[in-house]
Design an enzyme around this catalytic site. Structure first.
Site, short mmCIF file in Angstrom:
data_model
loop_
_atom_site.label_atom_id
_atom_site.label_comp_id
_atom_site.label_asym_id
_atom_site.label_seq_id
_atom_site.Cartn_x
_atom_site.Cartn_y
_atom_site.Cartn_z
N ALA A 275 -0.10 -1.74 9.13
CA ALA A 275 -0.36 -0.71 9.04
C ALA A 275 0.89 0.15 9.92
CB ALA A 275 -1.33 0.65 8.28
N THR B 210 12.12 -4.94 16.41
CA THR B 210 13.50 -5.30 17.14
C THR B 210 14.25 -6.38 17.44
OG1 THR B 210 13.06 -4.74 19.28
CG2 THR B 210 13.17 -2.93 18.18
N ARG C 243 0.28 -15.14 19.93
CA ARG C 243 0.17 -16.47 20.13
C ARG C 243 0.61 -16.68 18.71
NH1 ARG C 243 -4.37 -17.30 16.61
NH2 ARG C 243 -6.17 -15.44 16.43
N ALA D 254 -0.59 -4.11 13.18
CA ALA D 254 -0.13 -2.21 12.63
C ALA D 254 0.58 -1.48 14.02
CB ALA D 254 -1.58 -1.69 12.99
N HIS E 90 22.86 3.62 12.97
CA HIS E 90 24.16 5.04 12.79
C HIS E 90 24.43 4.04 14.89
CE1 HIS E 90 22.90 7.04 9.83
NE2 HIS E 90 21.63 6.20 10.05
N ASN F 267 1.11 -1.18 -0.08
CA ASN F 267 0.36 -0.35 -0.20
C ASN F 267 0.51 0.91 -0.27
OD1 ASN F 267 -2.93 1.71 0.30
ND2 ASN F 267 -3.40 -0.18 1.24
#
Length: 215
Positions: free
Chosen positions: A141, A164, A182, A159, A114, A84
């Site tokens: 999204a 990480t 889950r 969304a 960085h 999208n």
């Protein structure tokens, strides 16, 4: 080793080096052309994507605007991928995406980082780590996928999640930081959204009608 060579090694380098910047500008010119296409110019869009990306399979659809650091030059897409609008691919090094994966609006996939040491950031140093996203994933999204992450097959990322850490296959994962909620399993074979049941007979009828229209 040149600065350009360090794009894919994970070592610290200076991204504004002339050997990188000149090529990058050329890639971004083609990205600009892609983003300026009209919705009726699908053939032109597809042709540009094949020029821009390292690899792109058949039946991929990317809704402009698309944002990338290297114009998609380090992006490897499988087939039947949907993205999208406002997908951002920070493709300073390689991004791999498997077949049938979908991106919601505003997703960011970043390979560039960085150093924490402020003196090095002040000098402009950067490092890159590749991202791998498996087949048949749904990235919701506004999700952010950080450098060096691997996401398995059939994964749903909620969304707004910030990914990480690696996510194994067949999992629903959400949150900041993104955590496995889950496994995707039998419940999802019966319900597609909250208490809405999947009507398999209707799906088969819809598919048969769609196939009829293709003939």
């Amino acid at each position: 080793m040149s600065m350009k060579d360090k794009l894919h090694t994970g070592e610290l380098y200076l991204p504004n080096d002339d050997s990188i910047a000149v090529e990058q500008t050329g890639y971004l010119d083609r990205l600009y052309d892609f983003n300026m296409t009209r919705p009726t110019e699908m053939d032109r869009r597809n042709a540009l994507l094949k020029e821009m990306f390292a690899e792109i399979g058949e039946n991929c659809y990317i809704e402009p605007p698309l944002h990338t650091n290297m114009g998609g030059h380090h992006v490897h897409f499988g087939k039947n991928i949907y993205a999208n609008f406002n997908l951002t691919l920070v493709d300073d090094t390689h991004i791999y995406v498997g077949d049938y994966t979908m991106f919601g609006p505003g997703v960011v996939v970043a390979t560039a980082g960085h150093p924490l040491l402020p003196e090095l950031r002040q000098e402009g140093y950067q490092y890159n780590a590749p991202v791998h996203i498996g087949k048949n994933c749904w990235i919701g999204a506004g999700a952010l996928i950080m450098p060096g992450i691997t996401i398995g097959d059939n994964v749903v990322i909620g969304a707004g999640s910030v990914v990480t850490r690696d996510i194994p296959s067949n999992m629903l994962a959400v949150g900041n930081p993104c955590r496995v909620l889950r496994e995707i399993g039998e419940h999802d074979r019966e319900y597609y959204f909250k208490d809405r049941k999947i009507d398999y007979a209707q799906l088969e009828a819809d598919k048969a009608e769609a196939d009829l229209h293709k003939e």
